[in-house]
Scaffold this motif. Structure first.
Motif, PDB file in Angstrom:
ATOM      1  N   PRO A   1       0.823  -1.210   0.000  1.00 60.89           N
ATOM      2  CA  PRO A   1       0.000   0.000   0.000  1.00 60.89           C
ATOM      3  C   PRO A   1       0.862   1.267   0.000  1.00 60.89           C
ATOM      4  CG  PRO A   1       0.118  -0.890   2.217  1.00 60.89           C
ATOM      5  CD  PRO A   1       0.908  -1.837   1.338  1.00 60.89           C
ATOM      6  N   SER A   2       0.412   2.293  -0.708  1.00 54.07           N
ATOM      7  CA  SER A   2       1.064   3.598  -0.663  1.00 54.07           C
ATOM      8  C   SER A   2       0.208   4.536   0.177  1.00 54.07           C
ATOM      9  CB  SER A   2       1.249   4.161  -2.081  1.00 54.07           C
ATOM     10  OG  SER A   2       0.005   4.224  -2.762  1.00 54.07           O
ATOM     11  N   GLY A   3       0.748   5.722   0.483  1.00 53.46           N
ATOM     12  CA  GLY A   3       0.045   6.658   1.356  1.00 53.46           C
ATOM     13  C   GLY A   3      -0.294   7.963   0.663  1.00 53.46           C
ATOM     14  N   GLN A   4      -0.966   8.850   1.390  1.00 53.10           N
ATOM     15  CA  GLN A   4      -1.454  10.087   0.781  1.00 53.10           C
ATOM     16  C   GLN A   4      -0.326  10.998   0.326  1.00 53.10           C
ATOM     17  OE1 GLN A   4      -4.997  11.714   2.346  1.00 53.10           O
ATOM     18  NE2 GLN A   4      -4.563  13.806   1.701  1.00 53.10           N
ATOM     19  N   ASP A   5       0.824  10.954   0.990  1.00 51.76           N
ATOM     20  CA  ASP A   5       1.938  11.782   0.531  1.00 51.76           C
ATOM     21  C   ASP A   5       2.348  11.396  -0.888  1.00 51.76           C
ATOM     22  OD1 ASP A   5       2.782   9.306   1.514  1.00 51.76           O
ATOM     23  OD2 ASP A   5       4.780  10.035   2.040  1.00 51.76           O
ATOM     24  N   VAL A   6       2.289  10.102  -1.176  1.00 51.50           N
ATOM     25  CA  VAL A   6       2.592   9.620  -2.531  1.00 51.50           C
ATOM     26  C   VAL A   6       1.496  10.058  -3.498  1.00 51.50           C
ATOM     27  CG1 VAL A   6       2.882   7.558  -3.958  1.00 51.50           C
ATOM     28  CG2 VAL A   6       3.935   7.675  -1.690  1.00 51.50           C
ATOM     29  N   TRP A   7       0.239   9.920  -3.085  1.00 51.53           N
ATOM     30  CA  TRP A   7      -0.874  10.297  -3.967  1.00 51.53           C
ATOM     31  C   TRP A   7      -0.799  11.777  -4.344  1.00 51.53           C
ATOM     32  CZ3 TRP A   7      -5.022   8.069  -0.106  1.00 51.53           C
ATOM     33  CH2 TRP A   7      -4.768   6.689   0.068  1.00 51.53           C
ATOM     34  N   GLU A   8      -0.483  12.620  -3.369  1.00 54.66           N
ATOM     35  CA  GLU A   8      -0.389  14.058  -3.643  1.00 54.66           C
ATOM     36  C   GLU A   8       0.734  14.368  -4.620  1.00 54.66           C
ATOM     37  OE1 GLU A   8       0.078  15.695   0.228  1.00 54.66           O
ATOM     38  OE2 GLU A   8      -2.059  15.486   0.773  1.00 54.66           O
ATOM     39  N   ALA A   9       1.863  13.671  -4.462  1.00 52.40           N
ATOM     40  CA  ALA A   9       2.993  13.893  -5.366  1.00 52.40           C
ATOM     41  C   ALA A   9       2.650  13.440  -6.784  1.00 52.40           C
ATOM     42  CB  ALA A   9       4.226  13.148  -4.853  1.00 52.40           C
ATOM     43  N   VAL A  10       1.909  12.337  -6.914  1.00 48.14           N
ATOM     44  CA  VAL A  10       1.504  11.874  -8.237  1.00 48.14           C
ATOM     45  C   VAL A  10       0.523  12.864  -8.862  1.00 48.14           C
ATOM     46  CG1 VAL A  10       0.269  10.057  -9.498  1.00 48.14           C
ATOM     47  CG2 VAL A  10       1.920   9.447  -7.716  1.00 48.14           C
TER      48      VAL A  10
ATOM     49  N   GLY B   1      -4.446  -2.678  -5.736  1.00 43.58           N
ATOM     50  CA  GLY B   1      -4.738  -3.071  -4.357  1.00 43.58           C
ATOM     51  C   GLY B   1      -6.115  -2.611  -3.924  1.00 43.58           C
ATOM     52  N   LEU B   2      -6.175  -1.824  -2.851  1.00 42.78           N
ATOM     53  CA  LEU B   2      -7.448  -1.321  -2.340  1.00 42.78           C
ATOM     54  C   LEU B   2      -7.863  -0.014  -3.010  1.00 42.78           C
ATOM     55  CD1 LEU B   2      -7.054  -2.121   1.468  1.00 42.78           C
ATOM     56  CD2 LEU B   2      -8.147  -3.482  -0.318  1.00 42.78           C
ATOM     57  N   GLY B   3      -7.078   0.445  -3.976  1.00 45.36           N
ATOM     58  CA  GLY B   3      -7.512   1.558  -4.817  1.00 45.36           C
ATOM     59  C   GLY B   3      -7.307   2.947  -4.264  1.00 45.36           C
ATOM     60  N   GLY B   4      -6.433   3.104  -3.279  1.00 51.55           N
ATOM     61  CA  GLY B   4      -6.271   4.409  -2.640  1.00 51.55           C
ATOM     62  C   GLY B   4      -5.906   5.529  -3.599  1.00 51.55           C
ATOM     63  N   LEU B   5      -4.908   5.308  -4.444  1.00 55.13           N
ATOM     64  CA  LEU B   5      -4.467   6.367  -5.358  1.00 55.13           C
ATOM     65  C   LEU B   5      -5.562   6.727  -6.354  1.00 55.13           C
ATOM     66  CD1 LEU B   5      -2.257   8.188  -6.632  1.00 55.13           C
ATOM     67  CD2 LEU B   5      -1.672   6.241  -8.079  1.00 55.13           C
TER      68      LEU B   5
ATOM     69  N   GLU C   1      17.929   5.199 -15.999  1.00 54.44           N
ATOM     70  CA  GLU C   1      17.931   6.252 -14.990  1.00 54.44           C
ATOM     71  C   GLU C   1      16.658   7.082 -15.106  1.00 54.44           C
ATOM     72  OE1 GLU C   1      20.700  10.014 -13.490  1.00 54.44           O
ATOM     73  OE2 GLU C   1      21.362   8.689 -15.109  1.00 54.44           O
ATOM     74  N   ALA C   2      16.033   7.345 -13.976  1.00 51.30           N
ATOM     75  CA  ALA C   2      14.797   8.124 -13.970  1.00 51.30           C
ATOM     76  C   ALA C   2      15.081   9.567 -14.386  1.00 51.30           C
ATOM     77  CB  ALA C   2      14.170   8.092 -12.587  1.00 51.30           C
ATOM     78  N   ASP C   3      14.117  10.182 -15.071  1.00 55.23           N
ATOM     79  CA  ASP C   3      14.244  11.590 -15.451  1.00 55.23           C
ATOM     80  C   ASP C   3      14.071  12.498 -14.244  1.00 55.23           C
ATOM     81  OD1 ASP C   3      14.480  11.310 -18.406  1.00 55.23           O
ATOM     82  OD2 ASP C   3      12.518  10.375 -18.172  1.00 55.23           O
ATOM     83  N   LYS C   4      13.333  12.016 -13.258  1.00 53.65           N
ATOM     84  CA  LYS C   4      13.105  12.809 -12.053  1.00 53.65           C
ATOM     85  C   LYS C   4      12.902  11.862 -10.882  1.00 53.65           C
ATOM     86  CE  LYS C   4      10.088  16.138 -12.454  1.00 53.65           C
ATOM     87  NZ  LYS C   4       8.782  16.860 -12.458  1.00 53.65           N
ATOM     88  N   THR C   5      13.417  12.239  -9.720  1.00 55.14           N
ATOM     89  CA  THR C   5      13.214  11.469  -8.496  1.00 55.14           C
ATOM     90  C   THR C   5      12.662  12.404  -7.432  1.00 55.14           C
ATOM     91  OG1 THR C   5      15.063  10.004  -9.042  1.00 55.14           O
ATOM     92  CG2 THR C   5      14.297   9.981  -6.772  1.00 55.14           C
ATOM     93  N   ILE C   6      11.585  11.990  -6.788  1.00 53.06           N
ATOM     94  CA  ILE C   6      10.939  12.819  -5.775  1.00 53.06           C
ATOM     95  C   ILE C   6      10.856  12.039  -4.470  1.00 53.06           C
ATOM     96  CG2 ILE C   6       8.817  14.015  -5.099  1.00 53.06           C
ATOM     97  CD1 ILE C   6       8.181  14.400  -8.034  1.00 53.06           C
ATOM     98  N   VAL C   7      11.344  12.631  -3.399  1.00 51.63           N
ATOM     99  CA  VAL C   7      11.178  12.062  -2.057  1.00 51.63           C
ATOM    100  C   VAL C   7      10.007  12.778  -1.413  1.00 51.63           C
ATOM    101  CG1 VAL C   7      12.219  11.681   0.201  1.00 51.63           C
ATOM    102  CG2 VAL C   7      13.625  11.508  -1.863  1.00 51.63           C
ATOM    103  N   THR C   8       8.906  12.067  -1.225  1.00 54.05           N
ATOM    104  CA  THR C   8       7.690  12.708  -0.733  1.00 54.05           C
ATOM    105  C   THR C   8       7.754  13.002   0.764  1.00 54.05           C
ATOM    106  OG1 THR C   8       6.656  10.542  -0.370  1.00 54.05           O
ATOM    107  CG2 THR C   8       6.313  11.588  -2.510  1.00 54.05           C
ATOM    108  N   THR C   9       8.381  12.111   1.510  1.00 56.11           N
ATOM    109  CA  THR C   9       8.511  12.272   2.959  1.00 56.11           C
ATOM    110  C   THR C   9       9.892  11.794   3.362  1.00 56.11           C
ATOM    111  OG1 THR C   9       6.143  11.804   3.244  1.00 56.11           O
ATOM    112  CG2 THR C   9       7.519  11.676   5.208  1.00 56.11           C
TER     113      THR C   9
END
Length: 254
Positions: free
Chosen positions: A112-121, A139-143, A235-243
């Motif tokens: 499962p991912s969390g809301q910090d990830v959803w906001e970044a997406v 999964g449970l469809g959070g995003l 290599e990713a074009d961009k990397t984001i650390v949400t938390t």
């Protein structure tokens, strides 16, 4: 060809490791008995687990298989000692099957991912423009539920192969009146060219195959986003650390 395909299925190699471990376990038990030590069933289970773990390592199973192989026989012995009726084991097996379904083949457990990830997406979507987003292994469809709420102009689709998580996500969308759609199936059957953003939270074992599909199908201007798991060769074009302290998002532009 068939033998090669079967060999690539980790669950079959794990089963082979468990079977091959019976021989060294028996030899060790006979040696202990000959030396005057009487091995118990627990000793045998621990010897079997250790042997299976070492054989699994030699068969090049992923590291997370090792504790499963080590603990399989002791856990089986413990379960038998509980004296539970047989239907309980059948029920547990049925629930696990509905939750994990083809994990033995795909090597993609539920993450499962969390809301910090959803906001970044959500922030990666062009503002005010209708787009199509697919969450594979939803999964449970959070995003998908979140994006359908904060970006109602976008079509948000979740794809999940396991029956129980898919059913729960479908029910969540219906009960919430969400526009998010949830499909049950294998994302490999999708055409990634139909989407502006593909989000994945899979596993290291699935990433190379995912990238091959994305490179073959995704249209110019679209994004592939993977949470936590990179593709070493690309290599990713961009990397984001949400938390801070959490895994990053890896973003590839096409």
């Amino acid at each position: 060809m068939m033998r090669s395909r079967l060999w690539r299925i980790p669950a079959l190699r794990a089963l082979l490791a468990l079977l091959l471990a019976l021989a060294p376990t028996a030899l060790a038990a006979f040696a202990l008995d000959a030396a005057g030590a009487t091995p118990t069933l627990l000793h045998g289970a621990l010897l079997h687990g250790l042997s299976a773990m070492l054989i699994g390592w030699r068969l090049r199973l992923a590291a997370w298989w090792r504790p499963i192989l080590l603990l399989f026989a002791p856990a089986l012995l413990l379960a038998l000692g509980l004296g539970l009726p047989s239907w309980v084991y059948l029920l547990v097996f049925g629930v696990l099957l509905l939750v994990y379904w083809s994990t033995f083949r795909t090597q993609v457990p539920y993450y499962p991912s969390g809301q910090d990830v959803w906001e970044a997406v959500a922030a990666q979507l062009p503002p005010g423009r209708a787009g199509r987003v697919v969450e594979i292994g939803s999964g449970l469809g959070g995003l998908s539920l979140y994006l359908a709420r904060v970006r109602p102009e976008c079509a948000c689709i979740g794809v999940e192969i396991a029956p129980l998580p898919w059913l729960l996500s479908w029910l969540r969308a219906r009960l919430a009146g969400s526009r998010a759609q949830f499909l049950r199936g294998d994302y490999q059957q999708l055409d990634f060219g139909a989407f502006d953003l593909v989000f994945a939270y899979l596993s290291p074992a699935a990433m190379e195959s995912l990238m091959r599909k994305a490179r073959a199908e995704m249209k110019p201007g679209s994004l592939l986003i993977s949470y936590e798991f990179p593709v070493p060769a690309y290599e990713a074009d961009k990397t984001i650390v949400t938390t801070e302290g959490h895994p990053p998002l890896y973003i590839w532009s096409f």
